[in-house]
Scaffold this motif. Structure first.
Motif, PDB file in Angstrom:
ATOM      1  N   ILE A  22       0.839  -1.200   0.000  1.00 10.17           N
ATOM      2  CA  ILE A  22       0.000   0.000   0.000  1.00 10.17           C
ATOM      3  C   ILE A  22       0.874   1.250   0.000  1.00 10.17           C
ATOM      4  O   ILE A  22       0.619   2.201  -0.728  1.00 10.17           O
ATOM      5  CB  ILE A  22      -0.959  -0.017   1.217  1.00 10.17           C
ATOM      6  CG1 ILE A  22      -2.015  -1.102   1.021  1.00 10.17           C
ATOM      7  CG2 ILE A  22      -1.630   1.343   1.413  1.00 10.17           C
ATOM      8  CD1 ILE A  22      -2.923  -1.342   2.224  1.00 10.17           C
ATOM      9  N   LYS A  23       1.947   1.200   0.797  1.00  5.35           N
ATOM     10  CA  LYS A  23       2.843   2.353   0.845  1.00  5.35           C
ATOM     11  C   LYS A  23       3.469   2.619  -0.521  1.00  5.35           C
ATOM     12  O   LYS A  23       3.544   3.762  -0.972  1.00  5.35           O
ATOM     13  CB  LYS A  23       3.957   2.123   1.880  1.00  5.35           C
ATOM     14  CG  LYS A  23       3.692   2.866   3.177  1.00  5.35           C
ATOM     15  CD  LYS A  23       4.882   2.705   4.124  1.00  5.35           C
ATOM     16  CE  LYS A  23       4.515   1.836   5.306  1.00  5.35           C
ATOM     17  NZ  LYS A  23       5.648   1.283   6.023  1.00  5.35           N
TER      18      LYS A  23
ATOM     19  N   GLN B 167       0.932   4.112  -2.870  1.00  8.70           N
ATOM     20  CA  GLN B 167       0.716   5.530  -2.559  1.00  8.70           C
ATOM     21  C   GLN B 167       1.854   6.372  -3.119  1.00  8.70           C
ATOM     22  O   GLN B 167       1.630   7.422  -3.710  1.00  8.70           O
ATOM     23  CB  GLN B 167       0.655   5.738  -1.042  1.00  8.70           C
ATOM     24  CG  GLN B 167      -0.689   5.407  -0.442  1.00  8.70           C
ATOM     25  CD  GLN B 167      -0.707   5.666   1.055  1.00  8.70           C
ATOM     26  OE1 GLN B 167       0.282   5.440   1.740  1.00  8.70           O
ATOM     27  NE2 GLN B 167      -1.836   6.128   1.561  1.00  8.70           N
TER      28      GLN B 167
ATOM     29  N   PRO C 212      -4.287   7.349  -5.170  1.00  8.05           N
ATOM     30  CA  PRO C 212      -4.932   8.139  -4.113  1.00  8.05           C
ATOM     31  C   PRO C 212      -5.371   7.284  -2.919  1.00  8.05           C
ATOM     32  O   PRO C 212      -5.681   7.824  -1.862  1.00  8.05           O
ATOM     33  CB  PRO C 212      -6.137   8.762  -4.815  1.00  8.05           C
ATOM     34  CG  PRO C 212      -6.316   8.027  -6.094  1.00  8.05           C
ATOM     35  CD  PRO C 212      -5.028   7.341  -6.426  1.00  8.05           C
ATOM     36  N   ASP C 213      -5.383   5.954  -3.087  1.00 15.37           N
ATOM     37  CA  ASP C 213      -5.614   5.033  -1.974  1.00 15.37           C
ATOM     38  C   ASP C 213      -6.924   5.335  -1.257  1.00 15.37           C
ATOM     39  O   ASP C 213      -6.967   5.573  -0.064  1.00 15.37           O
ATOM     40  CB  ASP C 213      -4.419   5.114  -0.994  1.00 15.37           C
ATOM     41  CG  ASP C 213      -4.447   4.014   0.052  1.00 15.37           C
ATOM     42  OD1 ASP C 213      -5.157   3.004  -0.160  1.00 15.37           O
ATOM     43  OD2 ASP C 213      -3.779   4.166   1.083  1.00 15.37           O
TER      44      ASP C 213
ATOM     45  N   ALA D 218      -9.327   3.346   3.601  1.00 12.73           N
ATOM     46  CA  ALA D 218      -8.860   4.455   2.771  1.00 12.73           C
ATOM     47  C   ALA D 218      -7.878   5.352   3.515  1.00 12.73           C
ATOM     48  O   ALA D 218      -8.011   5.602   4.712  1.00 12.73           O
ATOM     49  CB  ALA D 218     -10.049   5.277   2.287  1.00 12.73           C
ATOM     50  N   ALA D 219      -6.912   5.868   2.749  1.00 14.30           N
ATOM     51  CA  ALA D 219      -5.879   6.742   3.325  1.00 14.30           C
ATOM     52  C   ALA D 219      -6.455   7.965   4.043  1.00 14.30           C
ATOM     53  O   ALA D 219      -5.956   8.332   5.105  1.00 14.30           O
ATOM     54  CB  ALA D 219      -4.887   7.155   2.241  1.00 14.30           C
TER      55      ALA D 219
END
Lengths: 128, 202
Positions: free
Chosen positions: A59-60, A63, A68-69, B127-128
């Motif tokens: 995930i990192k 990103q 935009p995650d 979500a971030a």
């Protein structure tokens, strides 16, 4: 209080994606990727903490690459993390994954309407 | 499917679908996964496990002070008393909302979540924006969920990780004194157990 969380309110907060307790998976492949991971863990291929590390690294890096995650790409990261876990553990390698994927693509192109694709190993290679 | 199309076509499988099939066929061939077990896991998470498990835990704690005490001191054991335990939810910590303290749960690293009690995480939890903002501005996040707390309520943010999963024990709504455990469970929402909702008696 619950009445205050309405669709119209949520649209005004675009940066916080929300759901209404809808389906937990958006597509069957997401469920399958999830279930394969759980099954592999249950069979002892990796500890869950190890999986969490791999997933959060994935995930990192997504990103960092500009994703935009927002939660909608979550299972894509999940799948990439699972592929990486399997190649790291030498269960398979990138070439085998790619070959199997192309075999499935060939099977998909040759299936009859409404029929499930049938895998023929090496089909993609013999066509090329 | 448009009706004027001369020949019906299958929708080609997408790139991710092909990748999942590739992985599945390789792992099945190596006997590292069992397709039947996979189907069972999918079915279980889609239909059987959900926030209802967590709601039952909360309703029990509201109804039974001794259970609540056990839940707050050893959540993992107290939750498994009700038959809920599983792959990711082994080490649970339950944090109680009171008039003074409101708790809210996040996993800033990825999306660790107590599956056996709450099912799979909602999209916004993964979500971030939520993961980043809740730590910096929990009050602002709560407002986006339509929750406004008194100024003097302390907000505690709990960051889940691979070893520890948090579940919020919401405040029992006023006016629910005569309710059965079952009726109480109906009031409990998933968001309330994450800490992004405050319950009221309907």
């Amino acid at each position: 209080m619950k009445d205050q969380i309405k669709g119209s309110d949520l649209k005004r907060t675009p940066h916080l994606p929300h759901d209404e307790g809808g389906p937990v998976f958006n597509a069957p492949w997401e469920a399958k990727a999830f279930a394969m991971t759980v099954d592999l863990h249950k069979r002892g291929l990796f500890a869950w903490s190890e999986w969490c590390e791999t997933l959060s690294e994935e995930i990192k890096s997504a990103q960092a690459a500009g994703d935009p995650d927002l939660g909608d790409t979550y299972y894509k990261h999940w799948l990439s993390a699972l592929e990486r876990m399997m190649t790291t553990k030498k269960v398979t390698d990138v070439q085998s994954l790619r070959a199997a994927k192309e075999d499935w693509r060939a099977a998909d192109q040759h299936r009859g309407f409404g029929e499930a694709p049938v895998l023929v190993k090496g089909a993609a290679r013999s066509e090329a | 499917m448009p009706h004027d199309h001369p020949h019906p076509h299958n929708r080609p499988l997408s790139d991710v679908e092909l990748r999942v099939k590739a992985l599945e066929s390789i792992l099945t061939e190596k006997e590292l996964i069992d397709p039947e077990a996979i189907d069972l896991i999918v079915e279980t998470y889609e239909t059987k496990i959900g926030p209802r498990n967590g709601a039952r835990v909360v309703a029990r704690a509201w109804s039974d002070p001794a259970y609540k005490e056990r839940l707050l001191s050893d959540a993992t054991a107290a939750i498994s008393e009700l038959g809920f335990s599983g792959v990711q939810g082994e080490d649970m910590v339950v944090v109680e909302n009171t008039d003074e303290v409101h708790n809210i749960v996040v996993c800033t690293l990825c999306s660790c979540y107590p599956w056996p009690t709450l099912g799979l995480p909602p999209v916004w939890y993964k979500a971030a924006p939520y993961r980043a903002k809740v730590v910096k501005d929990p009050r602002g996040v709560l407002e986006e969920f339509g929750v406004t707390l008194p100024e003097d309520t302390e907000i505690r943010v709990w960051d889940s990780n691979a070893e520890l999963r948090y579940l919020v024990l919401p405040k029992r709504p006023d006016g629910t004194d005569g309710m059965t455990e079952e009726q109480l469970a109906e009031l409990v929402t998933r968001d309330a157990m994450i800490g992004t909702d405050v319950l009221t008696a309907q």
